[in-house]
Design a protein around this motif. Structure first.
Motif, PDB file in Angstrom:
ATOM      1  N   HIS A 113       0.624  -0.937  -0.098  1.00 51.72           N
ATOM      2  CA  HIS A 113       0.121   0.108  -0.030  1.00 51.72           C
ATOM      3  C   HIS A 113       0.772   1.281   0.113  1.00 51.72           C
ATOM      4  O   HIS A 113       0.318   1.874  -0.926  1.00 51.72           O
ATOM      5  CB  HIS A 113      -1.276  -0.207   0.901  1.00 51.72           C
ATOM      6  CG  HIS A 113      -2.180  -0.813   0.901  1.00 51.72           C
ATOM      7  ND1 HIS A 113      -3.378  -0.332   0.419  1.00 51.72           N
ATOM      8  CD2 HIS A 113      -2.100  -2.172   1.207  1.00 51.72           C
ATOM      9  CE1 HIS A 113      -3.500  -1.658  -0.417  1.00 51.72           C
ATOM     10  NE2 HIS A 113      -3.383  -2.554   0.690  1.00 51.72           N
ATOM     11  N   LYS A 150      -9.572   1.467  -5.321  1.00 50.48           N
ATOM     12  CA  LYS A 150      -9.898   2.139  -4.113  1.00 50.48           C
ATOM     13  C   LYS A 150      -9.171   3.930  -4.834  1.00 50.48           C
ATOM     14  O   LYS A 150      -9.023   4.787  -4.267  1.00 50.48           O
ATOM     15  CB  LYS A 150      -8.778   2.139  -2.314  1.00 50.48           C
ATOM     16  CG  LYS A 150     -10.296   1.227  -2.560  1.00 50.48           C
ATOM     17  CD  LYS A 150     -10.093   0.798  -0.300  1.00 50.48           C
ATOM     18  CE  LYS A 150     -10.796   0.194  -0.227  1.00 50.48           C
ATOM     19  NZ  LYS A 150     -10.187  -1.159   0.140  1.00 50.48           N
ATOM     20  N   ARG A 151      -8.535   3.835  -5.492  1.00 52.94           N
ATOM     21  CA  ARG A 151      -7.078   4.799  -6.473  1.00 52.94           C
ATOM     22  C   ARG A 151      -7.448   4.672  -7.273  1.00 52.94           C
ATOM     23  O   ARG A 151      -6.892   4.533  -9.120  1.00 52.94           O
ATOM     24  CB  ARG A 151      -5.553   4.029  -5.931  1.00 52.94           C
ATOM     25  CG  ARG A 151      -4.963   3.854  -4.463  1.00 52.94           C
ATOM     26  CD  ARG A 151      -3.901   2.778  -4.419  1.00 52.94           C
ATOM     27  NE  ARG A 151      -4.307   2.050  -3.135  1.00 52.94           N
ATOM     28  CZ  ARG A 151      -3.278   3.131  -1.942  1.00 52.94           C
ATOM     29  NH1 ARG A 151      -2.762   4.319  -2.739  1.00 52.94           N
ATOM     30  NH2 ARG A 151      -3.411   2.430  -0.970  1.00 52.94           N
ATOM     31  N   ASP A 190       0.775   3.702  -3.046  1.00 50.61           N
ATOM     32  CA  ASP A 190       0.908   5.572  -3.278  1.00 50.61           C
ATOM     33  C   ASP A 190       2.029   6.548  -3.081  1.00 50.61           C
ATOM     34  O   ASP A 190       1.703   6.971  -3.915  1.00 50.61           O
ATOM     35  CB  ASP A 190       1.097   5.666  -1.294  1.00 50.61           C
ATOM     36  CG  ASP A 190      -0.066   5.460   0.133  1.00 50.61           C
ATOM     37  OD1 ASP A 190      -1.676   5.344  -0.929  1.00 50.61           O
ATOM     38  OD2 ASP A 190       0.547   5.342   0.339  1.00 50.61           O
ATOM     39  N   LEU A 234      -5.272   5.332 -11.014  1.00 46.08           N
ATOM     40  CA  LEU A 234      -3.931   4.209 -11.208  1.00 46.08           C
ATOM     41  C   LEU A 234      -4.010   3.942 -12.505  1.00 46.08           C
ATOM     42  O   LEU A 234      -5.135   3.149 -12.927  1.00 46.08           O
ATOM     43  CB  LEU A 234      -4.005   3.499  -9.825  1.00 46.08           C
ATOM     44  CG  LEU A 234      -2.544   2.813  -9.341  1.00 46.08           C
ATOM     45  CD1 LEU A 234      -1.741   3.936  -9.330  1.00 46.08           C
ATOM     46  CD2 LEU A 234      -2.725   1.961  -8.420  1.00 46.08           C
ATOM     47  N   GLU A 284       0.639   6.982  -7.353  1.00 44.02           N
ATOM     48  CA  GLU A 284      -0.515   7.843  -7.336  1.00 44.02           C
ATOM     49  C   GLU A 284       0.376   8.956  -7.103  1.00 44.02           C
ATOM     50  O   GLU A 284       0.228  10.019  -7.929  1.00 44.02           O
ATOM     51  CB  GLU A 284      -1.786   7.903  -5.607  1.00 44.02           C
ATOM     52  CG  GLU A 284      -2.467   6.498  -6.097  1.00 44.02           C
ATOM     53  CD  GLU A 284      -3.711   7.122  -5.536  1.00 44.02           C
ATOM     54  OE1 GLU A 284      -3.184   7.398  -4.344  1.00 44.02           O
ATOM     55  OE2 GLU A 284      -4.457   7.130  -5.998  1.00 44.02           O
TER      56      GLU A 284
END
Ligand SMILES: [Zn+2]
Length: 254
Positions: free
Chosen positions: A114, A144-145, A118, A148, A121
């Motif tokens: 994770h 969730k991103r 990040d 991406l 991103e």
């Protein structure tokens, strides 16, 4: 001459130390004009960076691979953004989750995974994902991103899992396993999948084609993957080569 891109090759691996230049020459002769070389641990990054500096077709990715969990330290996560920024990275990778190998701390894997998502991103770089017995969870993490981009390398999931990844704009990396006749599920997916999400790879030195079982794999052998994919799809190798190379160039900006 074809313009093929091996989108996943660990060419810094010690198994190439004795004949690395000859391996690159064989790749060139086979029409492999570029390779993406993903990092696996902190020590691999400088090896990959020097390969990149010395070989025109080599493109670097830096990351901390779940199978090398014992090698990773929190300071390596601290170092990674600088490498992604300063060393011509085309992706964050190889990162992900592996629930196949027993004894790898799942929560520690998740934390490294994770944190690296990040960074992808933050930098806007695509991700090269390793997902073994973990396609579902990796897909959820990606979902969730928003925004991406990336590839699930050596995809080995179901048709439904493949559909879910395309919906998110993710690519599937296809290599040696597709040449195995008994790989029915994978071969069915590859035969019918939208070509815009297909990337070719070797995963060299691992995952050789069916007739090279047990041998060291290398980029030149990606021609067997190309042949298998073209046959399954009823398309010419040239068509598949052109489409998948365009996909790789678009995703990695190369
Ligand atoms: Zn790999």
């Amino acid at each position: 001459m074809r313009d093929l891109i091996d989108t996943h090759a660990h060419l810094d691996d010690a198994s190439f130390d004795a004949d690395r230049e000859a391996m690159f020459e064989r790749a060139r002769e086979a029409g492999i004009s570029a390779q993406v070389v993903p990092g696996v641990d902190r020590a691999s990054w400088s090896r990959i960076d020097s390969l990149r500096e010395n070989h025109a077709g080599v493109h670097a990715a830096y990351g901390l691979h779940p199978l090398f969990l014992d090698n990773h330290r929190d300071t390596h996560l601290d170092d990674l953004p600088r490498w992604l920024g300063d060393r011509h990275a085309v992706a964050v990778g190889e990162i992900g989750l592996d629930f196949y190998i027993e004894g790898l701390d799942a929560d520690r894997q998740r934390r490294f995974f994770h944190e690296q998502l990040d960074m992808a991103e933050d930098t806007g770089l695509p991700v090269i994902l390793h997902a073994r017995r973990a396609v579902e969870e990796v897909t959820q993490a990606v979902k969730k991103r928003a925004g991406l981009r990336g590839v699930v390398h050596s995809f080995s999931g179901s048709q439904e899992q493949a559909n879910n990844l395309w919906k998110l704009g993710f690519h599937l990396g296809i290599g040696g396993p597709v040449t195995y006749e008994r790989a029915h599920r994978l071969r069915d997916i590859v035969a019918r999948m939208p070509i815009e999400f297909l990337l070719l790879e070797t995963d060299a030195p691992d995952q050789p084609c069916a007739h090279r079982r047990g041998q060291r794999n290398e980029p030149a052998f990606m021609l067997d993957v190309l042949e298998a994919v073209a046959t399954l799809r009823g398309e010419s190798p040239d068509e598949v080569a052109a489409a998948t190379s365009a996909n790789a160039r678009r995703l990695f900006g190369i």
